[in-house]
Design a protein around this motif. Structure first.
Motif, PDB file in Angstrom:
ATOM      1  N   GLU A  77     -28.517 -22.042  60.558  1.00 37.10           N
ATOM      2  CA  GLU A  77     -28.579 -21.840  59.121  1.00 37.10           C
ATOM      3  C   GLU A  77     -28.401 -20.373  58.762  1.00 37.10           C
ATOM      4  OE1 GLU A  77     -28.760 -24.141  56.863  1.00 37.10           O
ATOM      5  OE2 GLU A  77     -29.225 -25.894  58.108  1.00 37.10           O
ATOM      6  N   ALA A  78     -27.866 -20.140  57.569  1.00 42.51           N
ATOM      7  CA  ALA A  78     -27.791 -18.789  57.028  1.00 42.51           C
ATOM      8  C   ALA A  78     -29.171 -18.414  56.502  1.00 42.51           C
ATOM      9  CB  ALA A  78     -26.760 -18.711  55.911  1.00 42.51           C
ATOM     10  N   VAL A  79     -29.731 -17.333  57.014  1.00 43.27           N
ATOM     11  CA  VAL A  79     -31.075 -16.895  56.626  1.00 43.27           C
ATOM     12  C   VAL A  79     -30.986 -15.550  55.924  1.00 43.27           C
ATOM     13  CG1 VAL A  79     -33.341 -16.179  57.485  1.00 43.27           C
ATOM     14  CG2 VAL A  79     -32.203 -18.174  58.478  1.00 43.27           C
ATOM     15  N   LEU A  80     -31.554 -15.491  54.733  1.00 44.66           N
ATOM     16  CA  LEU A  80     -31.701 -14.220  54.032  1.00 44.66           C
ATOM     17  C   LEU A  80     -33.019 -13.603  54.477  1.00 44.66           C
ATOM     18  CD1 LEU A  80     -31.064 -12.080  51.869  1.00 44.66           C
ATOM     19  CD2 LEU A  80     -32.111 -13.603  50.162  1.00 44.66           C
ATOM     20  N   PHE A  81     -32.934 -12.509  55.226  1.00 45.92           N
ATOM     21  CA  PHE A  81     -34.142 -11.878  55.748  1.00 45.92           C
ATOM     22  C   PHE A  81     -34.784 -11.011  54.675  1.00 45.92           C
ATOM     23  CE2 PHE A  81     -31.961 -12.834  59.755  1.00 45.92           C
ATOM     24  CZ  PHE A  81     -32.988 -13.485  60.401  1.00 45.92           C
ATOM     25  N   GLU A  82     -36.133 -11.018  54.679  1.00 48.84           N
ATOM     26  CA  GLU A  82     -36.853 -10.351  53.608  1.00 48.84           C
ATOM     27  C   GLU A  82     -37.768  -9.240  54.085  1.00 48.84           C
ATOM     28  OE1 GLU A  82     -38.724 -12.958  50.853  1.00 48.84           O
ATOM     29  OE2 GLU A  82     -36.817 -13.818  50.228  1.00 48.84           O
ATOM     30  N   PRO A  86     -38.941 -21.452  55.627  1.00 46.87           N
ATOM     31  CA  PRO A  86     -39.257 -20.118  56.135  1.00 46.87           C
ATOM     32  C   PRO A  86     -38.913 -20.012  57.620  1.00 46.87           C
ATOM     33  CG  PRO A  86     -41.252 -21.423  55.910  1.00 46.87           C
ATOM     34  CD  PRO A  86     -40.135 -22.258  55.359  1.00 46.87           C
ATOM     35  N   VAL A  87     -38.293 -18.899  58.010  1.00 48.32           N
ATOM     36  CA  VAL A  87     -37.854 -18.707  59.385  1.00 48.32           C
ATOM     37  C   VAL A  87     -38.316 -17.338  59.870  1.00 48.32           C
ATOM     38  CG1 VAL A  87     -35.867 -18.513  60.946  1.00 48.32           C
ATOM     39  CG2 VAL A  87     -35.812 -20.156  59.041  1.00 48.32           C
ATOM     40  N   ARG A  88     -38.912 -17.326  61.057  1.00 41.54           N
ATOM     41  CA  ARG A  88     -39.283 -16.056  61.698  1.00 41.54           C
ATOM     42  C   ARG A  88     -38.463 -15.897  62.966  1.00 41.54           C
ATOM     43  NH1 ARG A  88     -43.400 -14.564  65.480  1.00 41.54           N
ATOM     44  NH2 ARG A  88     -44.358 -16.655  65.333  1.00 41.54           N
ATOM     45  N   VAL A  89     -37.875 -14.698  63.120  1.00 43.18           N
ATOM     46  CA  VAL A  89     -37.107 -14.371  64.320  1.00 43.18           C
ATOM     47  C   VAL A  89     -37.883 -13.311  65.096  1.00 43.18           C
ATOM     48  CG1 VAL A  89     -34.938 -13.459  65.243  1.00 43.18           C
ATOM     49  CG2 VAL A  89     -34.919 -14.949  63.225  1.00 43.18           C
ATOM     50  N   PRO A  90     -38.592 -13.697  66.152  1.00 47.07           N
ATOM     51  CA  PRO A  90     -39.349 -12.716  66.936  1.00 47.07           C
ATOM     52  C   PRO A  90     -38.412 -11.672  67.554  1.00 47.07           C
ATOM     53  CG  PRO A  90     -40.010 -14.961  67.481  1.00 47.07           C
ATOM     54  CD  PRO A  90     -38.763 -15.063  66.666  1.00 47.07           C
ATOM     55  N   GLY A  91     -38.882 -10.434  67.585  1.00 47.16           N
ATOM     56  CA  GLY A  91     -38.130  -9.378  68.230  1.00 47.16           C
ATOM     57  C   GLY A  91     -37.075  -8.729  67.373  1.00 47.16           C
ATOM     58  N   ALA A  92     -36.722  -9.331  66.231  1.00 45.68           N
ATOM     59  CA  ALA A  92     -35.724  -8.718  65.353  1.00 45.68           C
ATOM     60  C   ALA A  92     -36.352  -7.572  64.575  1.00 45.68           C
ATOM     61  CB  ALA A  92     -35.154  -9.765  64.401  1.00 45.68           C
ATOM     62  N   GLY A  93     -35.508  -6.666  64.101  1.00 49.82           N
ATOM     63  CA  GLY A  93     -36.007  -5.479  63.416  1.00 49.82           C
ATOM     64  C   GLY A  93     -35.842  -5.530  61.916  1.00 49.82           C
ATOM     65  N   GLY A  94     -36.502  -4.571  61.239  1.00 50.05           N
ATOM     66  CA  GLY A  94     -36.481  -4.529  59.786  1.00 50.05           C
ATOM     67  C   GLY A  94     -35.135  -4.200  59.191  1.00 50.05           C
ATOM     68  N   GLU A  95     -34.169  -3.767  60.028  1.00 51.08           N
ATOM     69  CA  GLU A  95     -32.838  -3.453  59.502  1.00 51.08           C
ATOM     70  C   GLU A  95     -32.118  -4.700  58.983  1.00 51.08           C
ATOM     71  OE1 GLU A  95     -32.288  -4.517  63.817  1.00 51.08           O
ATOM     72  OE2 GLU A  95     -33.681  -3.246  62.680  1.00 51.08           O
ATOM     73  N   LEU A  96     -32.649  -5.885  59.313  1.00 45.44           N
ATOM     74  CA  LEU A  96     -32.055  -7.125  58.814  1.00 45.44           C
ATOM     75  C   LEU A  96     -32.461  -7.437  57.379  1.00 45.44           C
ATOM     76  CD1 LEU A  96     -32.485  -9.525  61.883  1.00 45.44           C
ATOM     77  CD2 LEU A  96     -30.639  -7.925  61.393  1.00 45.44           C
ATOM     78  N   SER A  97     -33.494  -6.792  56.880  1.00 38.79           N
ATOM     79  CA  SER A  97     -34.031  -7.115  55.560  1.00 38.79           C
ATOM     80  C   SER A  97     -32.963  -6.951  54.479  1.00 38.79           C
ATOM     81  CB  SER A  97     -35.226  -6.216  55.244  1.00 38.79           C
ATOM     82  OG  SER A  97     -35.770  -6.546  53.987  1.00 38.79           O
ATOM     83  N   GLY A  98     -32.889  -7.959  53.607  1.00 38.32           N
ATOM     84  CA  GLY A  98     -31.934  -7.931  52.517  1.00 38.32           C
ATOM     85  C   GLY A  98     -30.544  -8.387  52.917  1.00 38.32           C
ATOM     86  N   ARG A  99     -30.381  -8.880  54.147  1.00 38.60           N
ATOM     87  CA  ARG A  99     -29.078  -9.297  54.632  1.00 38.60           C
ATOM     88  C   ARG A  99     -29.131 -10.750  55.109  1.00 38.60           C
ATOM     89  NH1 ARG A  99     -27.727  -4.804  58.966  1.00 38.60           N
ATOM     90  NH2 ARG A  99     -25.596  -5.647  58.822  1.00 38.60           N
ATOM     91  N   VAL A 100     -27.956 -11.386  55.173  1.00 42.39           N
ATOM     92  CA  VAL A 100     -27.864 -12.795  55.527  1.00 42.39           C
ATOM     93  C   VAL A 100     -27.202 -12.925  56.891  1.00 42.39           C
ATOM     94  CG1 VAL A 100     -26.991 -15.065  54.856  1.00 42.39           C
ATOM     95  CG2 VAL A 100     -27.657 -13.410  53.089  1.00 42.39           C
TER      96      VAL A 100
END
Length: 443
Positions: free
Chosen positions: A378-383, A400-414
Protein backbone atom coordinates in the motif's frame (compact mmCIF):
# COMPACT_ATOMS: atom_id res chain seq x y z
CA UNK A 1 4.24 38.00 22.01
CA UNK A 2 3.49 34.31 22.47
CA UNK A 3 0.10 32.78 21.63
CA UNK A 4 -1.04 29.24 22.39
CA UNK A 5 -4.09 27.51 20.92
CA UNK A 6 -6.09 24.71 22.53
CA UNK A 7 -8.65 22.95 20.34
CA UNK A 8 -11.54 20.73 21.38
CA UNK A 9 -13.81 18.76 19.12
CA UNK A 10 -14.03 17.90 15.47
CA UNK A 11 -11.79 18.30 12.43
CA UNK A 12 -13.71 21.45 11.48
CA UNK A 13 -12.56 23.00 14.75
CA UNK A 14 -9.01 21.83 14.03
CA UNK A 15 -9.13 23.50 10.62
CA UNK A 16 -10.45 26.74 12.07
CA UNK A 17 -7.76 26.75 14.75
CA UNK A 18 -5.11 26.41 12.07
CA UNK A 19 -6.60 29.41 10.29
CA UNK A 20 -6.47 31.39 13.54
CA UNK A 21 -2.88 30.33 14.23
CA UNK A 22 -1.91 31.49 10.78
CA UNK A 23 -3.72 34.82 11.30
CA UNK A 24 -2.03 35.49 14.64
CA UNK A 25 1.37 34.37 13.31
CA UNK A 26 1.06 36.73 10.35
CA UNK A 27 0.33 39.55 12.78
CA UNK A 28 3.46 39.14 14.88
CA UNK A 29 2.61 36.42 17.42
CA UNK A 30 4.91 33.50 18.09
CA UNK A 31 2.84 30.29 18.18
CA UNK A 32 3.71 28.01 21.12
CA UNK A 33 2.19 24.80 22.49
CA UNK A 34 -0.67 25.02 25.02
CA UNK A 35 1.66 23.70 27.74
CA UNK A 36 4.24 26.46 27.22
CA UNK A 37 4.31 29.87 28.95
CA UNK A 38 2.28 32.26 26.81
CA UNK A 39 0.89 35.77 26.78
CA UNK A 40 -2.34 34.58 25.18
CA UNK A 41 -4.33 31.35 25.18
CA UNK A 42 -7.10 30.83 22.62
CA UNK A 43 -9.51 28.01 23.45
CA UNK A 44 -11.50 26.91 20.41
CA UNK A 45 -14.32 25.13 22.19
CA UNK A 46 -16.63 22.23 21.44
CA UNK A 47 -20.03 21.92 23.08
CA UNK A 48 -21.31 18.63 21.66
CA UNK A 49 -21.08 17.13 25.17
CA UNK A 50 -20.97 18.44 28.71
CA UNK A 51 -17.48 16.96 28.90
CA UNK A 52 -16.37 19.42 26.20
CA UNK A 53 -17.66 22.31 28.31
CA UNK A 54 -15.82 20.98 31.33
CA UNK A 55 -12.55 20.70 29.42
CA UNK A 56 -12.99 24.27 28.17
CA UNK A 57 -13.32 25.63 31.69
CA UNK A 58 -10.44 23.46 32.87
CA UNK A 59 -8.13 24.75 30.12
CA UNK A 60 -8.92 28.37 30.95
CA UNK A 61 -8.36 27.86 34.68
CA UNK A 62 -5.11 25.97 34.10
CA UNK A 63 -3.76 28.71 31.86
CA UNK A 64 -4.62 31.47 34.32
CA UNK A 65 -2.92 29.61 37.16
CA UNK A 66 0.25 29.16 35.11
CA UNK A 67 0.14 32.60 33.45
CA UNK A 68 -1.54 35.01 35.92
CA UNK A 69 -0.92 38.04 33.71
CA UNK A 70 -1.82 36.22 30.48
CA UNK A 71 -4.92 36.87 28.42
CA UNK A 72 -7.43 34.04 27.86
CA UNK A 73 -9.72 34.07 24.82
CA UNK A 74 -12.71 31.74 24.45
CA UNK A 75 -14.20 31.17 20.99
CA UNK A 76 -16.13 28.56 19.05
CA UNK A 77 -19.25 26.53 19.62
CA UNK A 78 -19.62 26.78 23.42
CA UNK A 79 -20.11 30.57 23.61
CA UNK A 80 -22.14 30.54 20.41
CA UNK A 81 -24.63 27.99 21.79
CA UNK A 82 -24.62 29.16 25.41
CA UNK A 83 -23.60 32.84 25.47
CA UNK A 84 -25.06 33.56 28.91
CA UNK A 85 -23.14 30.66 30.48
CA UNK A 86 -19.91 31.57 28.67
CA UNK A 87 -20.08 35.14 29.95
CA UNK A 88 -20.08 33.80 33.51
CA UNK A 89 -16.64 32.19 33.09
CA UNK A 90 -14.37 34.62 34.97
CA UNK A 91 -11.11 33.41 33.41
CA UNK A 92 -12.22 34.35 29.86
CA UNK A 93 -11.00 37.89 29.06
CA UNK A 94 -12.17 37.75 25.45
CA UNK A 95 -15.24 35.81 24.28
CA UNK A 96 -16.38 35.43 20.68
CA UNK A 97 -18.77 32.98 19.12
CA UNK A 98 -18.20 30.77 16.11
CA UNK A 99 -19.76 33.41 13.87
CA UNK A 100 -17.34 36.08 15.17
CA UNK A 101 -14.24 33.96 14.75
CA UNK A 102 -12.85 36.22 12.03
CA UNK A 103 -12.83 39.19 14.39
CA UNK A 104 -11.01 37.36 17.20
CA UNK A 105 -7.66 39.04 16.49
CA UNK A 106 -9.29 42.48 16.64
CA UNK A 107 -11.04 41.55 19.88
CA UNK A 108 -7.75 40.39 21.44
CA UNK A 109 -5.97 43.55 20.32
CA UNK A 110 -8.80 45.60 21.82
CA UNK A 111 -8.33 43.85 25.15
CA UNK A 112 -4.56 44.41 25.11
CA UNK A 113 -5.16 48.10 24.35
CA UNK A 114 -7.85 48.74 26.95
CA UNK A 115 -7.57 46.00 29.58
CA UNK A 116 -11.35 45.72 29.47
CA UNK A 117 -13.20 42.47 28.82
CA UNK A 118 -14.43 41.99 25.25
CA UNK A 119 -17.54 39.93 24.45
CA UNK A 120 -18.69 39.65 20.84
CA UNK A 121 -21.24 36.91 20.06
CA UNK A 122 -23.44 37.43 17.01
CA UNK A 123 -26.37 35.01 16.58
CA UNK A 124 -26.59 32.94 13.43
CA UNK A 125 -29.26 33.90 10.91
CA UNK A 126 -30.84 32.46 7.81
CA UNK A 127 -29.07 33.31 4.60
CA UNK A 128 -25.66 33.99 6.09
CA UNK A 129 -22.78 33.24 3.78
CA UNK A 130 -20.01 30.72 4.14
CA UNK A 131 -17.19 32.22 6.17
CA UNK A 132 -14.36 33.13 3.83
CA UNK A 133 -11.18 31.49 5.08
CA UNK A 134 -8.25 29.90 3.33
CA UNK A 135 -5.52 27.72 4.78
CA UNK A 136 -2.00 28.20 3.52
CA UNK A 137 -0.17 25.89 5.88
CA UNK A 138 -0.83 23.59 8.82
CA UNK A 139 1.79 23.75 11.53
CA UNK A 140 3.20 20.30 12.29
CA UNK A 141 0.83 18.41 9.96
CA UNK A 142 1.41 16.36 6.83
CA UNK A 143 -2.20 16.43 5.64
CA UNK A 144 -4.37 19.49 5.18
CA UNK A 145 -7.92 19.82 6.48
CA UNK A 146 -10.10 21.92 4.19
CA UNK A 147 -13.48 23.06 5.47
CA UNK A 148 -15.99 23.07 2.62
CA UNK A 149 -19.31 23.07 4.52
CA UNK A 150 -20.73 24.51 7.73
CA UNK A 151 -24.02 24.32 9.60
CA UNK A 152 -26.76 21.72 9.96
CA UNK A 153 -30.56 21.72 10.00
CA UNK A 154 -31.19 18.05 10.78
CA UNK A 155 -31.96 18.72 14.46
CA UNK A 156 -31.12 15.32 15.87
CA UNK A 157 -32.84 15.28 19.24
CA UNK A 158 -29.60 15.04 21.22
CA UNK A 159 -27.58 17.64 19.28
CA UNK A 160 -26.94 21.33 19.94
CA UNK A 161 -24.91 21.81 16.74
CA UNK A 162 -27.66 23.58 14.72
CA UNK A 163 -27.64 26.27 17.42
CA UNK A 164 -23.87 26.42 17.61
CA UNK A 165 -23.18 26.29 13.88
CA UNK A 166 -26.22 27.84 12.23
CA UNK A 167 -27.70 27.17 8.79
CA UNK A 168 -26.17 25.09 6.02
CA UNK A 169 -23.67 26.94 3.84
CA UNK A 170 -20.93 25.81 1.50
CA UNK A 171 -17.58 26.96 0.14
CA UNK A 172 -17.78 27.98 -3.53
CA UNK A 173 -15.92 25.63 -5.85
CA UNK A 174 -13.57 28.33 -7.14
CA UNK A 175 -12.51 29.20 -3.60
CA UNK A 176 -11.95 25.51 -2.92
CA UNK A 177 -9.80 25.18 -6.04
CA UNK A 178 -7.70 28.22 -5.08
CA UNK A 179 -7.16 26.91 -1.55
CA UNK A 180 -6.18 23.44 -2.71
CA UNK A 181 -3.76 24.81 -5.31
CA UNK A 182 -2.07 26.83 -2.58
CA UNK A 183 -1.82 23.82 -0.30
CA UNK A 184 -0.39 21.70 -3.10
CA UNK A 185 2.22 24.38 -3.78
CA UNK A 186 3.09 24.31 -0.07
CA UNK A 187 3.87 20.60 -0.37
CA UNK A 188 0.77 18.93 1.05
CA UNK A 189 0.04 15.54 -0.49
CA UNK A 190 -3.35 14.86 1.11
CA UNK A 191 -6.45 17.01 1.55
CA UNK A 192 -9.25 16.06 3.93
CA UNK A 193 -12.55 17.71 3.04
CA UNK A 194 -14.44 18.41 6.25
CA UNK A 195 -17.73 19.96 7.29
CA UNK A 196 -20.39 19.86 9.97
CA UNK A 197 -22.68 17.85 7.68
CA UNK A 198 -20.68 17.13 4.52
CA UNK A 199 -23.44 15.52 2.39
CA UNK A 200 -25.38 18.79 2.75
CA UNK A 201 -22.71 20.55 0.69
CA UNK A 202 -24.58 22.77 -1.79
CA UNK A 203 -28.00 22.33 -0.15
CA UNK A 204 -28.57 26.08 0.11
CA UNK A 205 -28.23 26.35 -3.69
CA UNK A 206 -30.39 23.34 -4.50
CA UNK A 207 -27.38 20.98 -4.51
CA UNK A 208 -25.79 22.81 -7.42
CA UNK A 209 -22.96 21.93 -6.95
CA UNK A 210 -23.03 18.83 -4.74
CA UNK A 211 -20.44 17.10 -2.56
CA UNK A 212 -19.36 14.82 -5.40
CA UNK A 213 -18.52 17.89 -7.50
CA UNK A 214 -16.24 19.17 -4.73
CA UNK A 215 -14.59 15.74 -4.50
CA UNK A 216 -13.94 15.59 -8.25
CA UNK A 217 -12.55 19.11 -8.25
CA UNK A 218 -10.18 18.28 -5.39
CA UNK A 219 -9.00 15.11 -7.14
CA UNK A 220 -8.21 17.14 -10.26
CA UNK A 221 -5.84 19.58 -8.51
CA UNK A 222 -2.22 18.84 -9.52
CA UNK A 223 -0.02 18.01 -6.53
CA UNK A 224 -2.89 16.86 -4.33
CA UNK A 225 -2.39 13.10 -4.45
CA UNK A 226 -5.01 11.99 -1.95
CA UNK A 227 -8.50 13.26 -1.20
CA UNK A 228 -10.23 12.05 1.93
CA UNK A 229 -13.60 12.89 3.50
CA UNK A 230 -14.39 13.73 7.09
CA UNK A 231 -17.41 12.36 8.96
CA UNK A 232 -20.52 11.68 6.85
CA UNK A 233 -24.21 11.40 7.50
CA UNK A 234 -25.08 8.20 5.63
CA UNK A 235 -28.49 8.82 4.13
CA UNK A 236 -27.46 11.23 1.35
CA UNK A 237 -24.88 9.00 -0.36
CA UNK A 238 -26.46 7.96 -3.66
CA UNK A 239 -25.41 5.14 -5.98
CA UNK A 240 -24.35 7.73 -8.57
CA UNK A 241 -22.18 9.53 -6.00
CA UNK A 242 -20.54 6.28 -4.92
CA UNK A 243 -19.80 5.32 -8.54
CA UNK A 244 -18.27 8.72 -9.28
CA UNK A 245 -16.12 8.55 -6.15
CA UNK A 246 -14.91 5.08 -7.06
CA UNK A 247 -13.85 6.40 -10.48
CA UNK A 248 -11.34 8.80 -8.87
CA UNK A 249 -7.92 7.16 -8.39
CA UNK A 250 -6.92 9.78 -5.81
CA UNK A 251 -9.99 9.26 -3.64
CA UNK A 252 -9.32 7.47 -0.35
CA UNK A 253 -11.78 4.64 0.42
CA UNK A 254 -12.30 5.46 4.08
CA UNK A 255 -15.84 6.32 5.13
CA UNK A 256 -16.72 7.49 8.62
CA UNK A 257 -20.48 6.96 8.53
CA UNK A 258 -22.13 8.18 11.73
CA UNK A 259 -24.44 5.39 12.90
CA UNK A 260 -25.25 6.46 16.51
CA UNK A 261 -27.45 3.38 17.04
CA UNK A 262 -28.18 0.08 15.33
CA UNK A 263 -31.70 -0.01 16.80
CA UNK A 264 -34.54 1.54 14.78
CA UNK A 265 -36.55 2.56 17.84
CA UNK A 266 -33.57 4.45 19.23
CA UNK A 267 -32.84 6.03 15.84
CA UNK A 268 -36.41 7.37 15.74
CA UNK A 269 -36.07 8.92 19.20
CA UNK A 270 -32.77 10.42 18.09
CA UNK A 271 -34.53 11.90 15.02
CA UNK A 272 -32.02 10.24 12.72
CA UNK A 273 -33.19 10.00 9.13
CA UNK A 274 -32.44 6.38 8.22
CA UNK A 275 -33.08 2.86 9.48
CA UNK A 276 -30.53 0.21 10.34
CA UNK A 277 -31.45 -1.60 7.11
CA UNK A 278 -30.87 1.52 5.02
CA UNK A 279 -27.52 2.05 6.72
CA UNK A 280 -26.54 -1.55 5.99
CA UNK A 281 -27.49 -1.11 2.31
CA UNK A 282 -25.18 1.92 1.99
CA UNK A 283 -22.31 -0.01 3.57
CA UNK A 284 -22.91 -2.89 1.15
CA UNK A 285 -22.79 -0.50 -1.82
CA UNK A 286 -19.54 1.04 -0.64
CA UNK A 287 -17.93 -2.35 -0.15
CA UNK A 288 -19.06 -3.42 -3.61
CA UNK A 289 -17.71 -0.28 -5.27
CA UNK A 290 -14.30 -0.01 -3.59
CA UNK A 291 -11.37 -2.36 -3.11
CA UNK A 292 -10.51 -2.77 0.57
CA UNK A 293 -12.53 0.15 1.98
CA UNK A 294 -12.64 1.05 5.66
CA UNK A 295 -16.00 1.76 7.28
CA UNK A 296 -15.75 3.49 10.66
CA UNK A 297 -18.45 5.00 12.83
CA UNK A 298 -19.69 6.61 16.05
CA UNK A 299 -22.20 4.91 18.34
CA UNK A 300 -24.00 6.47 21.31
CA UNK A 301 -25.08 4.18 24.16
CA UNK A 302 -27.44 4.95 26.98
CA UNK A 303 -29.71 7.24 24.98
CA UNK A 304 -32.88 8.12 26.93
CA UNK A 305 -35.27 5.20 26.90
CA UNK A 306 -32.70 2.71 25.59
CA UNK A 307 -33.82 -0.64 27.00
CA UNK A 308 -31.47 -3.60 27.45
CA UNK A 309 -33.11 -5.15 24.38
CA UNK A 310 -32.51 -2.02 22.28
CA UNK A 311 -28.90 -1.88 23.38
CA UNK A 312 -28.51 -5.53 22.45
CA UNK A 313 -29.90 -4.77 18.97
CA UNK A 314 -27.40 -1.96 18.51
CA UNK A 315 -24.52 -4.13 19.70
CA UNK A 316 -25.54 -6.97 17.37
CA UNK A 317 -25.77 -4.57 14.43
CA UNK A 318 -22.29 -3.22 15.12
CA UNK A 319 -20.94 -6.77 15.14
CA UNK A 320 -22.79 -7.56 11.91
CA UNK A 321 -21.35 -4.60 10.00
CA UNK A 322 -17.78 -5.36 11.10
CA UNK A 323 -16.52 -1.79 11.38
CA UNK A 324 -12.83 -1.04 10.92
CA UNK A 325 -13.12 1.16 14.01
CA UNK A 326 -15.91 2.31 16.33
CA UNK A 327 -15.89 5.36 18.57
CA UNK A 328 -18.25 4.57 21.46
CA UNK A 329 -19.75 7.40 23.51
CA UNK A 330 -22.13 7.48 26.47
CA UNK A 331 -25.11 9.74 25.85
CA UNK A 332 -24.38 13.23 27.20
CA UNK A 333 -27.37 15.33 28.20
CA UNK A 334 -27.37 18.71 26.42
CA UNK A 335 -29.67 21.41 27.73
CA UNK A 336 -31.52 23.06 24.89
CA UNK A 337 -32.14 19.80 23.05
CA UNK A 338 -35.27 17.67 22.96
CA UNK A 339 -33.47 14.61 24.27
CA UNK A 340 -32.64 16.41 27.50
CA UNK A 341 -36.37 16.33 28.34
CA UNK A 342 -37.07 12.77 27.24
CA UNK A 343 -38.18 10.29 29.91
CA UNK A 344 -36.06 7.27 30.72
CA UNK A 345 -32.71 8.97 31.31
CA UNK A 346 -30.14 6.18 31.82
CA UNK A 347 -27.99 6.15 35.00
CA UNK A 348 -24.32 6.93 34.49
CA UNK A 349 -23.22 3.53 35.82
CA UNK A 350 -25.39 1.73 33.26
CA UNK A 351 -24.01 3.89 30.44
CA UNK A 352 -20.46 3.10 31.53
CA UNK A 353 -21.20 -0.63 31.52
CA UNK A 354 -22.69 -0.42 28.03
CA UNK A 355 -19.72 1.59 26.69
CA UNK A 356 -17.33 -1.08 27.96
CA UNK A 357 -19.44 -3.94 26.60
CA UNK A 358 -19.82 -2.42 23.13
CA UNK A 359 -16.16 -1.43 22.93
CA UNK A 360 -15.17 -5.01 23.72
CA UNK A 361 -17.68 -6.41 21.22
CA UNK A 362 -16.32 -4.42 18.25
CA UNK A 363 -12.63 -5.01 18.98
CA UNK A 364 -12.45 -8.32 17.02
CA UNK A 365 -13.63 -6.51 13.89
CA UNK A 366 -10.90 -3.91 14.37
CA UNK A 367 -8.28 -6.64 14.61
CA UNK A 368 -9.76 -8.40 11.58
CA UNK A 369 -9.55 -5.19 9.56
CA UNK A 370 -5.89 -4.73 10.44
CA UNK A 371 -5.16 -8.39 9.75
CA UNK A 372 -6.82 -8.13 6.34
CA UNK A 373 -4.16 -5.60 5.30
CA UNK A 374 -1.34 -8.14 5.77
CA UNK A 375 0.13 -9.25 2.46
CA UNK A 376 -0.89 -6.08 0.64
CA UNK A 377 1.47 -3.42 -0.70
CA UNK A 378 0.00 0.00 0.00
CA UNK A 379 0.95 3.63 -0.50
CA UNK A 380 1.60 5.05 2.98
CA UNK A 381 1.74 8.73 3.80
CA UNK A 382 4.25 8.91 6.64
CA UNK A 383 3.55 11.40 9.39
CA UNK A 384 5.76 11.13 12.46
CA UNK A 385 8.20 9.09 14.50
CA UNK A 386 6.54 6.17 16.30
CA UNK A 387 6.77 5.90 20.07
CA UNK A 388 7.90 2.27 19.67
CA UNK A 389 10.59 3.27 17.18
CA UNK A 390 10.55 3.75 13.43
CA UNK A 391 8.04 5.94 11.63
CA UNK A 392 4.27 5.69 11.25
CA UNK A 393 1.71 6.77 8.72
CA UNK A 394 -1.56 5.81 7.04
CA UNK A 395 -2.68 3.93 3.96
CA UNK A 396 -5.39 5.29 1.67
CA UNK A 397 -8.04 3.47 3.71
CA UNK A 398 -6.55 4.98 6.88
CA UNK A 399 -5.04 1.80 8.26
CA UNK A 400 -2.24 2.89 10.61
CA UNK A 401 1.16 1.48 9.61
CA UNK A 402 4.44 1.47 11.52
CA UNK A 403 7.73 0.75 9.76
CA UNK A 404 10.37 -0.18 12.36
CA UNK A 405 13.84 1.14 11.68
CA UNK A 406 12.75 3.83 9.22
CA UNK A 407 13.78 7.42 9.81
CA UNK A 408 11.99 10.73 10.19
CA UNK A 409 13.10 11.82 6.71
CA UNK A 410 10.06 9.91 5.40
CA UNK A 411 7.62 12.24 7.16
CA UNK A 412 5.29 14.05 4.79
CA UNK A 413 6.11 11.70 1.91
CA UNK A 414 4.32 8.75 0.29
CA UNK A 415 6.09 5.40 -0.12
CA UNK A 416 5.11 1.89 -1.12
CA UNK A 417 5.00 -0.34 1.95
CA UNK A 418 4.55 -4.09 2.24
CA UNK A 419 2.24 -4.90 5.15
CA UNK A 420 3.83 -7.85 6.94
CA UNK A 421 2.08 -8.09 10.30
CA UNK A 422 -0.10 -6.53 12.97
CA UNK A 423 1.13 -4.82 16.12
CA UNK A 424 -0.73 -3.05 18.89
CA UNK A 425 -3.61 -1.34 17.04
CA UNK A 426 -1.54 -0.85 13.91
CA UNK A 427 -0.12 -2.69 10.93
CA UNK A 428 3.59 -3.42 10.68
CA UNK A 429 5.32 -2.86 7.37
CA UNK A 430 8.57 -2.58 5.47
CA UNK A 431 9.48 -0.32 2.60
CA UNK A 432 8.81 -2.14 -0.65
CA UNK A 433 11.90 -2.96 -2.75
CA UNK A 434 10.78 -0.79 -5.66
CA UNK A 435 14.00 0.20 -7.46
CA UNK A 436 15.38 1.65 -4.25
CA UNK A 437 11.82 2.51 -3.27
CA UNK A 438 11.61 6.01 -4.75
CA UNK A 439 8.81 8.15 -3.44
CA UNK A 440 5.50 7.28 -5.07
CA UNK A 441 2.10 8.86 -5.19
CA UNK A 442 -1.16 7.17 -4.37
CA UNK A 443 -2.48 7.25 -7.92
Amino acid sequence: MRAAFYTLGCKVNQYETQILEQLFFDNGFDIVSPDSPADLLVVNSCTVTAEGDRKTRQALRRFKRANPSGVAALTGCFPQAFPDIAEQIPEADVITGSRNRGSLLCAVEKYFATGRRVIEITPHERGEEFERMKAGRFLGRTRAFVKIQDGCDRYCSYCIIPTARGPVRSKPLEELREELEGLAAAGYREAVLVGINLPFYGKETGYTPRLIDAIELACAVPGIERVRLGSLEPELLTEEDIARMAAQPKFCPQFHLSLQSGCDNTLRRMNRHYTAAEYRAIVDKLRAAFDNPAITTDIIVGFPGETPEEFAQSLAFAREIGFAKVHVFPYSKREGTRAAKLPGQIPRAVKSERVAELAQAVEPARRAFLQAQVGRTEAVLFESAAAQGGVEGYTKNYAPVRVPGAGGELSGRVFAVEIVGVGEDCCLGRLAPNQGNPEIFSD
